[in-house]
Motif scaffolding. Structure first.
Motif, PDB file in Angstrom:
ATOM      1  N   UNK A  78       0.840  -1.191   0.000  1.00 30.12           N
ATOM      2  CA  UNK A  78       0.000   0.000   0.000  1.00 30.12           C
ATOM      3  C   UNK A  78       0.876   1.241   0.000  1.00 30.12           C
ATOM      4  N   UNK A  79       0.780   2.041  -1.054  1.00 28.20           N
ATOM      5  CA  UNK A  79       1.677   3.173  -1.226  1.00 28.20           C
ATOM      6  C   UNK A  79       1.508   4.194  -0.104  1.00 28.20           C
ATOM      7  N   UNK A  80       0.254   4.410   0.360  1.00 26.83           N
ATOM      8  CA  UNK A  80       0.023   5.393   1.421  1.00 26.83           C
ATOM      9  C   UNK A  80       0.767   5.002   2.687  1.00 26.83           C
ATOM     10  N   UNK A  81       0.734   3.732   3.036  1.00 25.82           N
ATOM     11  CA  UNK A  81       1.430   3.263   4.236  1.00 25.82           C
ATOM     12  C   UNK A  81       2.932   3.426   4.094  1.00 25.82           C
ATOM     13  N   UNK A  82       3.445   3.161   2.904  1.00 25.32           N
ATOM     14  CA  UNK A  82       4.886   3.289   2.678  1.00 25.32           C
ATOM     15  C   UNK A  82       5.323   4.756   2.760  1.00 25.32           C
ATOM     16  N   UNK A  87       7.842   9.133   6.055  1.00 25.62           N
ATOM     17  CA  UNK A  87       7.690  10.427   6.715  1.00 25.62           C
ATOM     18  C   UNK A  87       8.006  10.298   8.204  1.00 25.62           C
ATOM     19  N   UNK A  88       7.613   9.181   8.785  1.00 31.82           N
ATOM     20  CA  UNK A  88       7.839   8.956  10.218  1.00 31.82           C
ATOM     21  C   UNK A  88       9.284   8.569  10.499  1.00 31.82           C
ATOM     22  N   UNK A  89       9.857   7.701   9.659  1.00 31.89           N
ATOM     23  CA  UNK A  89      11.140   7.091   9.972  1.00 31.89           C
ATOM     24  C   UNK A  89      12.355   7.808   9.386  1.00 31.89           C
ATOM     25  N   UNK A 106      -1.067  17.330   3.996  1.00 28.88           N
ATOM     26  CA  UNK A 106      -1.428  16.245   4.915  1.00 28.88           C
ATOM     27  C   UNK A 106      -0.170  15.527   5.402  1.00 28.88           C
ATOM     28  N   UNK A 107       0.709  15.199   4.473  1.00 24.98           N
ATOM     29  CA  UNK A 107       1.930  14.473   4.829  1.00 24.98           C
ATOM     30  C   UNK A 107       2.866  15.348   5.667  1.00 24.98           C
ATOM     31  N   UNK A 108       2.930  16.639   5.339  1.00 22.87           N
ATOM     32  CA  UNK A 108       3.775  17.547   6.113  1.00 22.87           C
ATOM     33  C   UNK A 108       3.265  17.674   7.544  1.00 22.87           C
ATOM     34  N   UNK A 109       1.937  17.659   7.721  1.00 23.09           N
ATOM     35  CA  UNK A 109       1.368  17.769   9.070  1.00 23.09           C
ATOM     36  C   UNK A 109       1.818  16.613   9.954  1.00 23.09           C
ATOM     37  N   UNK A 110       1.950  15.418   9.365  1.00 25.70           N
ATOM     38  CA  UNK A 110       2.437  14.267  10.125  1.00 25.70           C
ATOM     39  C   UNK A 110       3.855  14.545  10.628  1.00 25.70           C
ATOM     40  N   UNK A 111       4.692  15.078   9.760  1.00 24.39           N
ATOM     41  CA  UNK A 111       6.071  15.386  10.146  1.00 24.39           C
ATOM     42  C   UNK A 111       6.098  16.491  11.201  1.00 24.39           C
ATOM     43  N   UNK A 112       5.233  17.488  11.057  1.00 21.33           N
ATOM     44  CA  UNK A 112       5.153  18.554  12.047  1.00 21.33           C
ATOM     45  C   UNK A 112       4.861  17.982  13.433  1.00 21.33           C
ATOM     46  N   UNK A 115       7.904  16.560  15.128  1.00 21.71           N
ATOM     47  CA  UNK A 115       8.990  17.512  15.419  1.00 21.71           C
ATOM     48  C   UNK A 115      10.344  16.925  15.029  1.00 21.71           C
ATOM     49  N   UNK A 116      10.384  16.296  13.869  1.00 26.60           N
ATOM     50  CA  UNK A 116      11.628  15.765  13.321  1.00 26.60           C
ATOM     51  C   UNK A 116      12.062  16.671  12.169  1.00 26.60           C
ATOM     52  N   UNK A 117      13.343  16.648  11.788  1.00 26.36           N
ATOM     53  CA  UNK A 117      13.867  17.607  10.807  1.00 26.36           C
ATOM     54  C   UNK A 117      13.102  17.632   9.481  1.00 26.36           C
ATOM     55  N   UNK A 118      12.754  18.835   9.061  1.00 24.18           N
ATOM     56  CA  UNK A 118      12.095  19.027   7.762  1.00 24.18           C
ATOM     57  C   UNK A 118      12.454  20.408   7.240  1.00 24.18           C
ATOM     58  N   UNK A 119      12.383  20.549   5.910  1.00 23.88           N
ATOM     59  CA  UNK A 119      12.615  21.833   5.255  1.00 23.88           C
ATOM     60  C   UNK A 119      11.488  22.052   4.258  1.00 23.88           C
ATOM     61  N   UNK A 120      11.020  23.287   4.159  1.00 25.73           N
ATOM     62  CA  UNK A 120       9.910  23.610   3.267  1.00 25.73           C
ATOM     63  C   UNK A 120      10.391  24.468   2.097  1.00 25.73           C
ATOM     64  N   UNK A 121       9.952  24.091   0.886  1.00 24.77           N
ATOM     65  CA  UNK A 121      10.243  24.857  -0.324  1.00 24.77           C
ATOM     66  C   UNK A 121       8.937  25.405  -0.882  1.00 24.77           C
ATOM     67  N   UNK A 122       9.047  26.454  -1.682  1.00 22.19           N
ATOM     68  CA  UNK A 122       7.871  27.051  -2.310  1.00 22.19           C
ATOM     69  C   UNK A 122       8.309  27.794  -3.557  1.00 22.19           C
ATOM     70  N   UNK A 123       7.493  27.699  -4.607  1.00 21.56           N
ATOM     71  CA  UNK A 123       7.783  28.445  -5.832  1.00 21.56           C
ATOM     72  C   UNK A 123       7.741  29.938  -5.548  1.00 21.56           C
TER      73      UNK A 123
END
Length: 279
Positions: A78-82, A87-89, A106-112, A115-123
């Protein structure tokens, strides 16, 4: 007849595999890329591919990461689970918020929440939604080489900062911290939660005051009720020590006489209460 879009995916997958093997299974760190992907041949897919190839991969690979985007996951299942598992690991997540794709948020909210390292990009030229406007984002125009170079530099510095023990603060972590403070038996912590919660309203108030002073005073009409509510909030903050005399004094000058008298009255009230925030 030349190779089709599928050949590009195979080449990309082989590149990822080759790099992972060269790094060694025990040493490699994983970077999961959250991004709008779009159908093969679409402008969305073309931009996403270029950002991954020319901005993200060079920077993260230089730092010992293997970058994988959701459509490059090869395992059956299941791609969603993967995706959620990565995102978690994974050690790092890079999220491209361009076009406000709902899956990306939705996926970014899980990472938020983690509180594990993430970086956000935007056009470059696009705006973030209200809920994440206060968070750092790296702007990039993939059609401008100078912008790409600058984005790569900023991305590298953002990733390096995580290795220096930087605290990761997200809207969700702030909400959870406020919930804990509100439930505290300590009056100091409970009062602190009230002050923190009113900070966004205070920013709105200050912006509103600046706009009104620029037009020569507070407008009459339907907006009066909004102004009364804003003033009530400021008075409440002043009573709890959430506003200092210096901050109130900064509002003087250029307003209507009615507004000036109100601010002066607040300054006197804060002065009688001690003129400082509670410790």
């Amino acid at each position: 007849m030349g190779p089709g879009p599928g050949a590009d995916r195979v080449t990309t997958g082989l590149d990822v595999l080759h790099y992972a093997v060269s790094m060694g299974e025990d040493n490699r760190r994983e970077c999961f890329v959250i991004a709008p992907i779009g159908p093969d041949g679409s402008d969305i897919r073309k931009r996403s591919d270029q950002i991954l190839k020319h901005v993200i991969r060079p920077v993260v690979e230089e730092r010992g990461y293997v970058a994988v985007r959701g459509d490059e996951i090869e395992r059956a299942g299941l791609i969603t689970s993967q995706v959620l598992d990565r995102i978690i690991q994974n050690d790092l997540v890079i999220a491209d918020l361009t076009d406000q794709n709902p899956n990306v948020f939705y996926e970014l909210a899980v990472r938020h929440a983690l509180r594990k390292p993430f970086v956000q990009l935007l056009a470059k030229g696009q705006q973030l939604p209200f809920d994440v406007q206060g968070m750092r984002v790296i702007l990039v125009d993939h059609t401008d080489l100078d912008s790409v170079h600058q984005a790569k530099d900023q991305l590298g510095r953002a990733i390096d900062a995580f290795g220096e023990g930087a605290d990761i603060v997200t809207p969700m972590s702030v909400a959870l911290a406020l919930q804990e403070l509100r439930g505290s038996a300590s009056p100091r912590e409970a009062g602190l939660s009230q002050i923190i919660e009113t900070l966004p309203q205070m920013m709105d108030i200050l912006q509103d005051v600046q706009r009104q002073l620029g037009t020569g005073g507070f407008a009459e009409g339907p907006a009066d009720d909004d102004h009364r509510r804003l003033r009530t909030l400021v008075e409440s903050l002043a009573a709890r020590g959430g506003v200092t005399q210096d901050e109130l004094t900064g509002l003087l000058g250029g307003g209507s006489s009615r507004f000036e008298r109100w601010v002066e009255h607040l300054i006197q009230r804060v002065g009688r209460a001690g003129g400082h925030r509670p410790d």
